[in-house]
Design a protein around this motif. Structure first.
Motif, PDB file in Angstrom:
ATOM      1  N   ILE A  34      46.028  22.282  31.149  1.00 42.78           N
ATOM      2  CA  ILE A  34      47.074  21.491  30.506  1.00 42.78           C
ATOM      3  C   ILE A  34      46.458  20.206  29.968  1.00 42.78           C
ATOM      4  O   ILE A  34      45.581  19.610  30.592  1.00 42.78           O
ATOM      5  CB  ILE A  34      48.212  21.184  31.496  1.00 42.78           C
ATOM      6  N   GLU A  35      46.928  19.780  28.773  1.00 39.73           N
ATOM      7  CA  GLU A  35      46.497  18.517  28.189  1.00 39.73           C
ATOM      8  C   GLU A  35      47.723  17.684  27.822  1.00 39.73           C
ATOM      9  O   GLU A  35      48.807  18.233  27.581  1.00 39.73           O
ATOM     10  CB  GLU A  35      45.624  18.751  26.950  1.00 39.73           C
ATOM     11  N   PHE A  36      47.540  16.368  27.784  1.00 42.20           N
ATOM     12  CA  PHE A  36      48.645  15.470  27.429  1.00 42.20           C
ATOM     13  C   PHE A  36      48.050  14.224  26.795  1.00 42.20           C
ATOM     14  O   PHE A  36      46.984  13.764  27.199  1.00 42.20           O
ATOM     15  CB  PHE A  36      49.489  15.120  28.663  1.00 42.20           C
ATOM     16  N   ASN A  37      48.724  13.711  25.787  1.00 36.63           N
ATOM     17  CA  ASN A  37      48.154  12.614  25.006  1.00 36.63           C
ATOM     18  C   ASN A  37      48.895  11.291  25.158  1.00 36.63           C
ATOM     19  O   ASN A  37      48.454  10.276  24.626  1.00 36.63           O
ATOM     20  CB  ASN A  37      48.082  12.992  23.522  1.00 36.63           C
ATOM     21  N   ASN A  38      50.008  11.275  25.865  1.00 33.86           N
ATOM     22  CA  ASN A  38      50.759  10.043  26.073  1.00 33.86           C
ATOM     23  C   ASN A  38      50.168   9.280  27.255  1.00 33.86           C
ATOM     24  O   ASN A  38      50.250   9.743  28.396  1.00 33.86           O
ATOM     25  CB  ASN A  38      52.225  10.361  26.338  1.00 33.86           C
ATOM     26  N   PRO A  39      49.559   8.108  27.049  1.00 31.88           N
ATOM     27  CA  PRO A  39      48.938   7.365  28.156  1.00 31.88           C
ATOM     28  C   PRO A  39      49.937   6.871  29.194  1.00 31.88           C
ATOM     29  O   PRO A  39      49.552   6.485  30.292  1.00 31.88           O
ATOM     30  CB  PRO A  39      48.256   6.185  27.453  1.00 31.88           C
ATOM     31  N   GLY A  40      51.217   6.909  28.867  1.00 32.22           N
ATOM     32  CA  GLY A  40      52.247   6.484  29.807  1.00 32.22           C
ATOM     33  C   GLY A  40      52.942   7.629  30.508  1.00 32.22           C
ATOM     34  O   GLY A  40      53.959   7.407  31.182  1.00 32.22           O
ATOM     35  N   LEU A  41      52.406   8.844  30.386  1.00 33.20           N
ATOM     36  CA  LEU A  41      53.091  10.019  30.925  1.00 33.20           C
ATOM     37  C   LEU A  41      53.271   9.936  32.435  1.00 33.20           C
ATOM     38  O   LEU A  41      54.386  10.058  32.945  1.00 33.20           O
ATOM     39  CB  LEU A  41      52.322  11.291  30.560  1.00 33.20           C
ATOM     40  N   LEU A  42      52.185   9.745  33.186  1.00 34.82           N
ATOM     41  CA  LEU A  42      52.295   9.721  34.642  1.00 34.82           C
ATOM     42  C   LEU A  42      53.130   8.547  35.115  1.00 34.82           C
ATOM     43  O   LEU A  42      53.983   8.695  36.004  1.00 34.82           O
ATOM     44  CB  LEU A  42      50.899   9.667  35.269  1.00 34.82           C
ATOM     45  N   GLY A  43      52.902   7.379  34.533  1.00 32.57           N
ATOM     46  CA  GLY A  43      53.683   6.212  34.925  1.00 32.57           C
ATOM     47  C   GLY A  43      55.152   6.373  34.618  1.00 32.57           C
ATOM     48  O   GLY A  43      56.013   5.989  35.424  1.00 32.57           O
ATOM     49  N   GLY A  44      55.466   6.954  33.466  1.00 35.00           N
ATOM     50  CA  GLY A  44      56.859   7.181  33.098  1.00 35.00           C
ATOM     51  C   GLY A  44      57.543   8.175  34.011  1.00 35.00           C
ATOM     52  O   GLY A  44      58.719   8.009  34.374  1.00 35.00           O
ATOM     53  N   MET A  45      56.815   9.201  34.414  1.00 38.09           N
ATOM     54  CA  MET A  45      57.365  10.213  35.304  1.00 38.09           C
ATOM     55  C   MET A  45      57.704   9.608  36.668  1.00 38.09           C
ATOM     56  O   MET A  45      58.771   9.871  37.238  1.00 38.09           O
ATOM     57  CB  MET A  45      56.345  11.341  35.458  1.00 38.09           C
ATOM     58  N   LEU A  46      56.801   8.785  37.180  1.00 38.64           N
ATOM     59  CA  LEU A  46      57.026   8.155  38.474  1.00 38.64           C
ATOM     60  C   LEU A  46      58.142   7.113  38.408  1.00 38.64           C
ATOM     61  O   LEU A  46      58.951   6.989  39.341  1.00 38.64           O
ATOM     62  CB  LEU A  46      55.734   7.515  38.965  1.00 38.64           C
ATOM     63  N   ALA A  47      58.187   6.359  37.317  1.00 35.25           N
ATOM     64  CA  ALA A  47      59.251   5.364  37.154  1.00 35.25           C
ATOM     65  C   ALA A  47      60.611   6.036  37.115  1.00 35.25           C
ATOM     66  O   ALA A  47      61.590   5.542  37.690  1.00 35.25           O
ATOM     67  CB  ALA A  47      59.017   4.559  35.880  1.00 35.25           C
TER      68      ALA A  47
END
Length: 295
Positions: free
Chosen positions: A99-112
């Motif tokens: 899996i790949e992802f390009n949004n640098p805020g993905l993990l932080g957004g998911m946790l928030a």
């Protein structure tokens, strides 16, 4: 050391997909995690490639384990889950390395989102890596035939699945799970080895009252079946049939079992002519072994 989130990924002949995976992780702004990499490969190529990329990107919070044998995806995920919980992580993110992802805020957004809404299980929108079409925007269980269906699979994304909300089913190839779910439901059933282990886990979580929250703004791209040879390989045919039977036997009511097995055998009679000799052997052994398995 205590971190907020344990990231768990399982390798099996994964060296070709690891560069994109590590590059995606390296771009994330949120760094409060520990990455657990469990390698089930029978050679050292994936392990060596992972070591190279860890050094290349300067990852510090990482544990890389090479199992002496292929213990299966379920057991390897359990290794990472248990290590995360022992470390005191509040969340565990199960994620495939294809899996790949390009949004640098993905993990932080998911946790928030998890913290703000007190969500215990969250999944993003998942696309096919090659075509860019939707692979999974949530999903449902079919309780009559023992299968799952991905919402939107194969469709172009025109915003039709941009509404967040609860979904009955989603695969765990990129799923954030609060530690309380494991405390209540337990970990993966290792009898599955591969395939349906996550289906069984999400099913059990649902029975325990947990809901999967679909986060449409979270977007990842999945190289589907990159490590198992595709859905029509002998490996996939064997475990797909064996584990579907085991899932039905383990989880369905008597009436649902009757309907599901009737459908299964009738559809296999229609499809068996499409199997080559090699694939038919895998189908036969998978069916036989599934019937032998005891929940």
């Amino acid at each position: 050391m205590t971190v907020n989130t344990g990231l768990v990924t399982v390798l099996f002949n994964s060296e070709s997909v690891l560069p994109g995976f590590f590059e995606s992780l390296s771009k994330q702004k949120m760094q409060d995690y520990w990455l657990f990499i469990i390698d089930n490969s029978l050679d050292d190529r994936s392990y060596v490639k992972a070591q190279e990329l860890i050094e290349q990107y300067g990852f510090k919070n990482v544990t890389l384990i090479h199992n002496a044998s292929n213990v299966g995806v379920a057991a390897a995920n359990n290794q990472g889950i248990n290590l995360s919980l022992e470390m005191g992580c509040e969340y565990v993110l199960l994620l495939n390395n294809d899996i790949e992802f390009n949004n640098p805020g993905l993990l932080g957004g998911m946790l928030a989102l998890a913290d703000a809404r007190q969500e215990r299980m969250i999944v993003p929108k998942i696309y096919f890596f090659d075509s860019g079409k939707i692979w999974c925007a949530g999903g449902v269980f079919n309780r009559w035939i023992g299968t799952t269906n991905h919402t939107g699979e194969g469709e172009k994304d025109a915003g039709q699945y941009d509404k967040d909300g609860y979904t009955e089913y989603a695969p765990t190839c990129f799923m954030l799970i609060h530690r309380s779910v494991f405390d209540t439901v337990g970990i993966m059933d290792e009898k599955y080895f591969v395939y349906h282990d996550d289906t069984d886990f999400v099913w059990r979580a649902g029975l325990a009252g947990y809901k999967v929250y679909y986060w449409a703004a979270g977007q990842v791209w999945h190289k589907v079946s990159s490590s198992t040879g595709g859905g029509t390989s002998p490996f996939s045919i064997y475990y797909g049939h064996r584990n579907r039977i085991y899932f039905i036997k383990k989880n369905f009511s008597p009436i649902h079992k009757i309907v599901a097995f009737t459908y299964f055998y009738l559809t296999r009679l229609l499809k068996w002519r499409l199997f080559t000799k090699k694939l038919f052997s895998s189908f036969y052994r998978g069916t036989r072994d599934g019937l032998k398995m005891k929940p």
